[in-house]
Structures are given as C-alpha cells and as structure tokens.
Design an enzyme around this catalytic site. Structure first.
Site, PDB file in Angstrom:
ATOM      1  N   LYS A   1      -1.963  11.620   8.682  1.00  0.00           N
ATOM      2  CA  LYS A   1      -0.743  10.927   9.108  1.00  0.00           C
ATOM      3  C   LYS A   1      -0.292  11.498  10.442  1.00  0.00           C
ATOM      4  O   LYS A   1      -0.208  12.724  10.607  1.00  0.00           O
ATOM      5  CB  LYS A   1       0.365  11.091   8.065  1.00  0.00           C
ATOM      6  CG  LYS A   1       0.072  10.421   6.738  1.00  0.00           C
ATOM      7  CD  LYS A   1       1.201  10.627   5.745  1.00  0.00           C
ATOM      8  CE  LYS A   1       0.904   9.918   4.432  1.00  0.00           C
ATOM      9  NZ  LYS A   1       1.962  10.172   3.408  1.00  0.00           N
TER      10      LYS A   1
ATOM     11  N   GLU B   1      -4.572  10.766  -5.440  1.00  0.00           N
ATOM     12  CA  GLU B   1      -4.077  11.418  -4.221  1.00  0.00           C
ATOM     13  C   GLU B   1      -3.030  12.489  -4.546  1.00  0.00           C
ATOM     14  O   GLU B   1      -2.069  12.228  -5.262  1.00  0.00           O
ATOM     15  CB  GLU B   1      -3.468  10.361  -3.292  1.00  0.00           C
ATOM     16  CG  GLU B   1      -2.948  10.893  -1.971  1.00  0.00           C
ATOM     17  CD  GLU B   1      -2.430   9.793  -1.071  1.00  0.00           C
ATOM     18  OE1 GLU B   1      -1.738  10.112  -0.087  1.00  0.00           O
ATOM     19  OE2 GLU B   1      -2.706   8.599  -1.350  1.00  0.00           O
TER      20      GLU B   1
ATOM     21  N   ASP C   1      -1.113   7.703  -6.199  1.00  0.00           N
ATOM     22  CA  ASP C   1      -0.550   8.765  -5.360  1.00  0.00           C
ATOM     23  C   ASP C   1       0.536   9.485  -6.145  1.00  0.00           C
ATOM     24  O   ASP C   1       1.587   8.920  -6.436  1.00  0.00           O
ATOM     25  CB  ASP C   1       0.029   8.163  -4.079  1.00  0.00           C
ATOM     26  CG  ASP C   1       0.522   9.235  -3.111  1.00  0.00           C
ATOM     27  OD1 ASP C   1       0.335  10.433  -3.396  1.00  0.00           O
ATOM     28  OD2 ASP C   1       1.099   8.870  -2.070  1.00  0.00           O
TER      29      ASP C   1
END
Length: 369
Positions: free
Chosen positions: A267, A218, A191
């Site tokens: 999220k 990511e 990430d």
C-alpha cells in the site's frame, strides 16, 4: 523545474455507507490532499490517507507534518528527482509514510504531465491491460454479508474481500454464509486485519474453514508477530498474505528470509508512495512472492497512483483499490468499468481533480511557499 508552492487540504470524504473493519468503523474517510505547483506552471496532486492503527499517523498529525516539515523541505527541489526527494523527506522526519506518499504521488503526477506520459510509463511501462475489481464486504451479520455478495455477483463481480476479525467462530459463520450464497466459482479472500491475533486462534478458524476453499487469508495475526505467520504457513495449505506486517524494506527483508507469506499487500500509504512501492515490488519479485496493491480507501488521487503501480509490474496479481466506488462524492474522476478498471493514457495520474469539491469537503487548509 522547481517546486514553488504546496497547498494542503484536510478533507473528509463522505462514504455511501459505513466502512466496518476489525479495529474501527468509519462514517467518513479522513484524507489530506496536496496540490504541488512548479515554476513551469505544471501542477500535481497527491493524497495521504493515514491510519493510526497501521501507519501510526492521524489526520491531524499528517496535516501538521506536511505543513511544518515535509512541504518546506521539498520547496525549491526538482519534482522529477524522486530519489533525492525521498532522501530529503527521510532525513527530515522518521517514518510518517502516508504524509510522504502525498508528496511522492504529486511529484509523479507532475513528472508525467511534464513528459506527456502516464505515470506507469515512468515506472516500467504498461504490463497489464485491465484488472478485475474485488468488492470489499464490511463486517456485518452472516446474512447481510451473504446478501450483499449475491447482489454484487449479479452485477458481474467475481471476487470478494471479506472483512472479519471479531470472534473467530462468528467470523467462520460469516465466511461460510457467503460461500454458500455465491457458490464455488467465486473467489473469496478473507482479511482479518489482525483480529485473530495469534497462530492458535488462526489455525482453529482455518480448521473450521477447510471445506470453504479460500482464495487467500490476509493478516490474521498481530502485525508485529511475523513468527506467528511462519507457524500458520507451516501448518496450512491456504495461501497467506501479509498486509499490516509489511511497511518498508526492513519488513520485506524479514518476510523473504523467513518465507513468512505467499503474498504481500503493498500500500502506498504504508510505504511512502509510488517510488518506495516499486522497490518493494522488485524485492518481492526476486523472492518469488506475489504482490497486490491495496488501499486505505483513498480518493481518485491515491487510487489512481496505486493503479499505475499495479499496471506496470508483472508480479502484481491483484488490486483492491475501491475507494472511489465507496464515496458519495469524490475529488477526482477515476473511471471504473465495473467490475474492471482500465487505465487511460492521459499524462500523469490521468484524472481530473475538482477543486470545488476539495473546498466543499475541506475542514482546514494552508499554503506553503
């Protein structure tokens, strides 16, 4: 049933060790807890963990917008009317998704308790039996990250999310060190949190990592540069995930139209809660894009809400909701059977909230009635 009172608590959750990502270092995690009461005596809890770098909200602004705008707006409303609750909140304040997520999560907690079912039964029923937990490695030296990974493998973890996003070749050293330490059978997910900024830098990093076998990469580029994601995707066979570049339906439509990613990280704090998250998951599923439910490092309250979303959808392939494992003190008791999470069948979010801990960690609070 009607909402009669909303208590708002601004707290700081103590981290066992600092959480270091590309754009910030956290010694504690600022959170806003809401307690929503109804005229039937049923109480629900919600949480907002804002991030000024991602959602454009701060801890202070979230507290104020809940106190002065959102809480007064939903007083007197039926907490089971999810569509109407969101419509009213959207008409009152533009964006502020984390603040809206707090109200949304509390309403789902109430609905589950009212109907005596877990939240996942309200949004499709349980599909997954359990999810493996991915351990998140904060940015550190190559040796530190590699040694921490080895310790977690010994505990049973089979996947890691590596936080990087500094100088690209230094990040390459970190990733190579972890792969060398844990071997080829462990999943490594990288990430970048936008830290490589553009397609050219990202492709430079990927060329250096061609033999490392990443599970996925990511958000390597700036959140608003969807075209850079398209370029990277066209020039690599590494699976790409979008995180900060996805908030709501507008971004999802563009991601689908441009085929800008193989996966998306949904999220609750970015999209406004459980109800909007399910809409995003349905859009992704129709387009054949796999989903993950990610975390802003929430307490047991926000993490439990995310798990209910993840467990209810076939298209959810992974979760990264490890906030409660990072805190030395938590407001709830979400249970992890490390390295797995197995949700219980209790009504609502399925957790007990300790109000004494909320008071202990609280910096300021108010009641809206």
């Amino acid at each position: 049933m009607k909402i009669t009172e909303i208590e708002i608590f601004a707290i700081n959750l103590p981290l066992i060790e600092p959480f270091i990502i590309s754009y910030d270092t956290y010694d504690t995690m600022p959170s806003i807890i809401v307690k929503v009461s109804t005229d039937e005596g049923i109480v629900g809890y919600g949480e907002a963990v804002p991030d000024e770098h991602v959602t454009g909200e701060t801890w202070e602004s979230t507290y104020r917008v809940l106190k002065h705008q959102l809480a007064p707006t939903v007083l007197g409303q039926d907490p089971l009317s999810f569509e109407k609750i969101h419509e009213l909140m959207d008409k009152t304040v533009y964006q502020v998704p984390a603040a809206k997520a707090a109200i949304d999560i509390a309403c789902f907690d109430i609905a589950g308790k009212k109907l005596h079912v877990p939240v996942y039964q309200l949004i499709g029923g349980r599909y997954h039996e359990k999810f493996p937990i991915t351990h998140v490695l904060s940015i550190g030296s190559p040796d530190k990250m590699a040694n921490e990974a080895a310790e977690r493998v010994a505990m049973g973890y089979r996947s890691f999310k590596m936080k990087v996003g500094t100088e690209v070749m230094k990040d390459v050293e970190r990733i190579q060190a972890v792969r060398e330490k844990v071997g080829d059978d462990i999943d490594i997910r990288v990430d970048v949190n936008q830290g490589w900024h553009n397609a050219a830098t990202t492709l430079k990093g990927l060329r250096a990592l061609r033999n490392v076998n990443l599970d996925w990469l990511e958000q390597p580029v700036d959140a608003d540069d969807l075209d850079a994601m398209v370029e990277v995707k066209s020039k690599t066979d590494v699976t790409l995930m979008i995180d900060e570049g996805l908030h709501g339906a507008k971004e999802m439509r563009e991601i689908i139209a441009k085929r800008a990613a193989d996966k998306v990280n949904i999220k609750l704090m970015k999209c406004g809660g459980i109800y909007p998250a399910m809409k995003l998951a349905n859009m992704a599923e129709m387009a054949g894009i796999e989903c993950q439910v990610g975390s802003m490092v929430e307490s047991s309250i926000g993490s439990a809400a995310g798990f209910h979303v993840a467990f209810s959808k076939k298209i959810m392939k992974s979760v990264e909701l490890t906030g409660p494992l990072k805190f030395s003190k938590d407001v709830g008791n979400l249970h992890y059977d490390v390295p797995f999470i197995c949700l219980n069948e209790r009504p609502g979010l399925g957790i007990d909230v300790d109000e004494n801990v909320i008071q202990e960690l609280c910096h300021k609070s108010c009641i809206v009635r």
